[in-house]
Structures are given as structure tokens and as C-alpha cells.
Design a protein around this motif. Structure first.
Motif, PDB file in Angstrom:
ATOM      1  N   VAL A 252      28.024  57.011 126.806  1.00  0.00           N
ATOM      2  CA  VAL A 252      28.086  57.999 125.717  1.00  0.00           C
ATOM      3  C   VAL A 252      26.788  57.911 124.917  1.00  0.00           C
ATOM      4  O   VAL A 252      26.368  56.816 124.528  1.00  0.00           O
ATOM      5  CB  VAL A 252      29.293  57.712 124.785  1.00  0.00           C
ATOM      6  CG1 VAL A 252      29.409  58.794 123.713  1.00  0.00           C
ATOM      7  CG2 VAL A 252      30.587  57.606 125.585  1.00  0.00           C
ATOM      8  N   HIS A 253      26.133  59.055 124.681  1.00  0.00           N
ATOM      9  CA  HIS A 253      24.868  59.098 123.926  1.00  0.00           C
ATOM     10  C   HIS A 253      25.053  59.987 122.703  1.00  0.00           C
ATOM     11  O   HIS A 253      25.667  61.035 122.801  1.00  0.00           O
ATOM     12  CB  HIS A 253      23.739  59.728 124.765  1.00  0.00           C
ATOM     13  CG  HIS A 253      23.446  59.005 126.025  1.00  0.00           C
ATOM     14  ND1 HIS A 253      22.273  59.160 126.702  1.00  0.00           N
ATOM     15  CD2 HIS A 253      24.168  58.119 126.751  1.00  0.00           C
ATOM     16  CE1 HIS A 253      22.284  58.407 127.789  1.00  0.00           C
ATOM     17  NE2 HIS A 253      23.427  57.773 127.838  1.00  0.00           N
ATOM     18  N   SER A 254      24.460  59.566 121.596  1.00  0.00           N
ATOM     19  CA  SER A 254      24.589  60.407 120.416  1.00  0.00           C
ATOM     20  C   SER A 254      23.454  60.159 119.426  1.00  0.00           C
ATOM     21  O   SER A 254      22.805  59.117 119.463  1.00  0.00           O
ATOM     22  CB  SER A 254      25.929  60.112 119.738  1.00  0.00           C
ATOM     23  OG  SER A 254      26.111  60.981 118.662  1.00  0.00           O
ATOM     24  N   VAL A 255      23.238  61.123 118.538  1.00  0.00           N
ATOM     25  CA  VAL A 255      22.222  60.996 117.489  1.00  0.00           C
ATOM     26  C   VAL A 255      22.948  60.785 116.159  1.00  0.00           C
ATOM     27  O   VAL A 255      23.859  61.532 115.823  1.00  0.00           O
ATOM     28  CB  VAL A 255      21.361  62.279 117.437  1.00  0.00           C
ATOM     29  CG1 VAL A 255      20.418  62.247 116.243  1.00  0.00           C
ATOM     30  CG2 VAL A 255      20.587  62.427 118.721  1.00  0.00           C
ATOM     31  N   VAL A 256      22.532  59.754 115.427  1.00  0.00           N
ATOM     32  CA  VAL A 256      23.267  59.390 114.217  1.00  0.00           C
ATOM     33  C   VAL A 256      22.308  59.321 113.034  1.00  0.00           C
ATOM     34  O   VAL A 256      21.200  58.806 113.144  1.00  0.00           O
ATOM     35  CB  VAL A 256      23.939  58.004 114.423  1.00  0.00           C
ATOM     36  CG1 VAL A 256      24.600  57.531 113.143  1.00  0.00           C
ATOM     37  CG2 VAL A 256      24.967  58.081 115.532  1.00  0.00           C
ATOM     38  N   ASN A 257      22.762  59.859 111.907  1.00  0.00           N
ATOM     39  CA  ASN A 257      21.959  59.802 110.685  1.00  0.00           C
ATOM     40  C   ASN A 257      21.952  58.386 110.109  1.00  0.00           C
ATOM     41  O   ASN A 257      22.972  57.704 110.105  1.00  0.00           O
ATOM     42  CB  ASN A 257      22.579  60.768 109.673  1.00  0.00           C
ATOM     43  CG  ASN A 257      21.671  60.991 108.510  1.00  0.00           C
ATOM     44  OD1 ASN A 257      21.397  60.065 107.742  1.00  0.00           O
ATOM     45  ND2 ASN A 257      21.166  62.197 108.391  1.00  0.00           N
ATOM     46  N   GLU A 258      20.777  57.998 109.612  1.00  0.00           N
ATOM     47  CA  GLU A 258      20.603  56.656 109.054  1.00  0.00           C
ATOM     48  C   GLU A 258      21.660  56.304 107.994  1.00  0.00           C
ATOM     49  O   GLU A 258      22.164  55.195 107.944  1.00  0.00           O
ATOM     50  CB  GLU A 258      19.224  56.613 108.382  1.00  0.00           C
ATOM     51  CG  GLU A 258      18.666  55.264 108.169  1.00  0.00           C
ATOM     52  CD  GLU A 258      17.253  55.402 107.605  1.00  0.00           C
ATOM     53  OE1 GLU A 258      16.362  54.750 108.143  1.00  0.00           O
ATOM     54  OE2 GLU A 258      17.045  56.167 106.649  1.00  0.00           O
ATOM     55  N   ASN A 259      22.012  57.315 107.166  1.00  0.00           N
ATOM     56  CA  ASN A 259      22.970  57.053 106.079  1.00  0.00           C
ATOM     57  C   ASN A 259      24.351  56.676 106.594  1.00  0.00           C
ATOM     58  O   ASN A 259      25.068  55.932 105.959  1.00  0.00           O
ATOM     59  CB  ASN A 259      23.117  58.291 105.182  1.00  0.00           C
ATOM     60  CG  ASN A 259      21.824  58.593 104.483  1.00  0.00           C
ATOM     61  OD1 ASN A 259      21.023  57.688 104.253  1.00  0.00           O
ATOM     62  ND2 ASN A 259      21.600  59.856 104.174  1.00  0.00           N
TER      63      ASN A 259
END
Ligand code: ATP
Ligand code: MG
Length: 286
Positions: A252-259
Motif C-alpha cells: 500500500v502506497h500513500s502520500v501523507v501530510n506532515e501535520n
């Protein structure tokens, strides 16, 4: 001759390195010679001037430079006709009032008829007027924090980030006049060619800044757990799921916000995930 956009940045000081790093992250390589007054980019139509930060708004207003990188505090102090194009997220600080640690400060009326030392007389005068306080402003050009200790002033107004300089000089911060960060400013009469180069530069800056706040997460999970994991991960659209060579497992790949990053990692760990890989993102084109 090829049109070049002229950018003014600080020659040395707190904004110098971050300004150069931003250009570098935008893929813009400068010719050697940073010690000179100006240099050019090898691979982008940009010319870079190195100046004192105080002078940058004036140079941009006069069209000597087309754009500049400078703290918001300097723009509002100098009151020049320039437009803020973009906030840049570095050089964050606040312009604050500070008084001796043992002073019985209970509100800005304390400042009435007192001497205030600062390098920001315009912003201080505006603040005092808004607060309807009459005080004497002493403009000095540096080392403002020592003024109360040597009897030059009763209070100071200066830029603060961590507050350690104030602390070391026996001062306490009592009011915040404004918050500031580095911004990109532009002159009002840019030609069409320069405007197009500026658009390209801003596009790169935005992509770099978005990427700085996001991480790419990769993890492997048994197919039975996929729905639970997907519900925890936001992704740009939704997470990517790829089958692994081992049957019954997926990646599973995803982009996550630092916050949100740590909160998501904790939830993934609670869901039993272990092998989580986190990778920085270089640019993000949306
Ligand atoms: P120059 O020689 O270019 O005139 P300077 O001494 O006036 O430099 P610096 O101290 O390098 O300026 O600060 C440049 C800018 O960095 C400030 O105008 C402000 O926007 C920002 N800045 C961020 N944090 C701080 C801080 N703690 N103290 C001072 N400036 C800060
Ligand atoms: Mg300066």
C-alpha cells in the motif's frame, strides 16, 4: 539577448541560506561567485543580486530588481510599492515588545512616556498610535537588546524567534506587534516575458513547498487487513494498492501530510503494521 528575471536576495544573514536552498530545490543552479554582487543561473533565465535586506524593497520598487526575497517585517517598515507574490515559509519570527524581567508590566499603558529602542521605528509608531500610547521612539541600527541594560531605553521592540536573546539580556517579551516570514515580492510593472518567467518560478516554488510538507509511505499488508489500512491513509486521490509476489499480500502506497503524519503512523501500528517505509518527496506537481 535572452530576457532574465532579476531576483534580489540577502547577501548574508538569516535569510541567505534558505533563499539559496529554495532556488536549489527548484532545480536552479547558480554560477559560482556568491561573494560577488550578482550571479546568473546556468539553467533558468534568472539573475541573482546579493544585497542587504533593508535595501531590497527599494530596489524592487525602482525595478532594479524584478523580484526579491525579504522578511515581511522589512516590507512593512519600508512601506515601498511592491506586491507580495508568495509566502515562503522560512525566516519566521515576530516583532515584539520586551521590557526588563523585573518590570511590573500589566499592559501597553506601561509604555506611556517611556523610551523604546528599536530598528523598526515605523512599525512601532503605528503600533503605539493604534494602542493610543504616547512614547518616545529611539531608532538604533543594531544590538537593540542591550539598550535597557545600558540605560538607553526602558523597553525595546525587536524581532524574536526563540526568545533566547531576550532571556540572555534579562528581558521578557510582553506584546507581539506582528508575525513575519520570508516572502517573494515583485515590482508592479513586470514585462510580459519577465511575468512568464516569474510564473514558472512560482510554479516550481509551490511544488517544492508542497513536497516539503508531505511524505510518501509504503507498507505491506495481508489482503484481509487492506480495508482497515486504506481507511487510515488519505493519499492524493486514494492509496495505491499493488499485489505482492507472495499470494494474499499487497503493498500500500500513500502520500501523507506532515501535520497528520505521526497520528497516522500510530494508528497503523495499532492496526498491527510493522514494516512501514517513509520516504521524502522531492517535488509535488498537482
Ligand atoms: P542585513 O545585513 O542584510 O541588513 P540584518 O542584520 O538586517 O541583515 P538578519 O538578522 O539577517 O538581518 O535578519 C533578516 C531577516 O530574518 C529579518 O528581517 C527577519 O525577517 C528574519 N528573522 C527571522 N528570525 C529572526 C530573528 N530571531 N531575529 C531577527 N530576524 C529574524
Ligand atoms: Mg538589515
Amino acid at each position: 539577448m535572452e530576457t532574465r528575471l532579476k531576483l534580489a536576495i540577502q547577501k548574508s544573514g538569516r535569510l541567505h541560506d534558505d533563499s539559496l536552498n529554495l532556488l536549489k530545490d527548484c532545480g536552479i543552479d547558480l554560477k559560482n561567485g556568491i561573494n560577488k554582487l550578482k550571479t546568473e543561473a546556468d539553467n533558468f533565465p534568472l539573475e541573482v543580486f546579493f544585497l542587504r535586506d533593508d535595501d531590497i524593497p527599494q530596489y524592487v520598487e525602482d525595478s532594479v530588481a524584478d523580484i526579491g526575497i525579504v522578511g515581511e517585517n522589512v516590507i512593512y517598515e519600508k512601506n515601498k510599492k511592491v506586491t507580495v507574490s508568495e509566502k515562503l515559509g522560512f525566516g519566521k519570527c515576530r516583532l515584539s515588545v520586551a521590557v526588563g524581567r523585573n518590570e511590573p508590566y500589566s499592559g501597553c499603558q506601561f509604555l506611556a512616556n517611556k523610551k523604546i529602542a528599536t530598528t523598526y521605528p515605523v512599525l512601532v509608531a503605528k503600533y503605539l498610535k493604534e494602542q493610543k500610547v504616547d512614547a518616545e521612539i529611539h531608532e538604533i541600527s543594531g544590538s537593540v537588546e542591550i539598550a535597557p541594560g545600558i540605560g538607553l531605553a526602558d523597553a525595546i521592540v525587536d524581532l524574536v524567534s526563540s526568545g533566547s536573546t531576550l532571556f540572555m539580556n534579562g528581558l521578557k517579551e510582553v506584546e507581539t506587534i506582528m508575525h513575519s516570514e520570508a516572502v517573494l515580492i515583485r515590482q508592479s510593472k513586470l514585462g510580459l516575458a519577465q511575468q512568464q518567467i516569474l510564473e514558472k518560478l512560482l510554479f516550481r516554488i509551490r511544488s517544492v513547498r508542497k513536497a516539503r510538507h508531505t511524505k510518501y509511505i509504503l507498507l505491506n499488508a495481508p489482503n484481509g487487513k487492506l480495508q482497515e489500512i486504506i481507511s487510515l491513509l488519505p493519499g492524493m486521490k486514494s492509496p495505491t494498492v499493488l499485489p505482492l509476489a507472495e499470494p494474499g499480500w499487497s503493498s500500500v502506497h500513500s502520500v501523507v501530510n506532515e501535520n497528520d503524519f505521526w497520528e497516522i503512523i500510530e494508528k497503523l501500528k495499532e492496526a498491527g503494521e510493522q514494516g512501514i517505509l517513509v520516504v521524502p518527496i522531492e517535488k509535488m506537481i498537482l
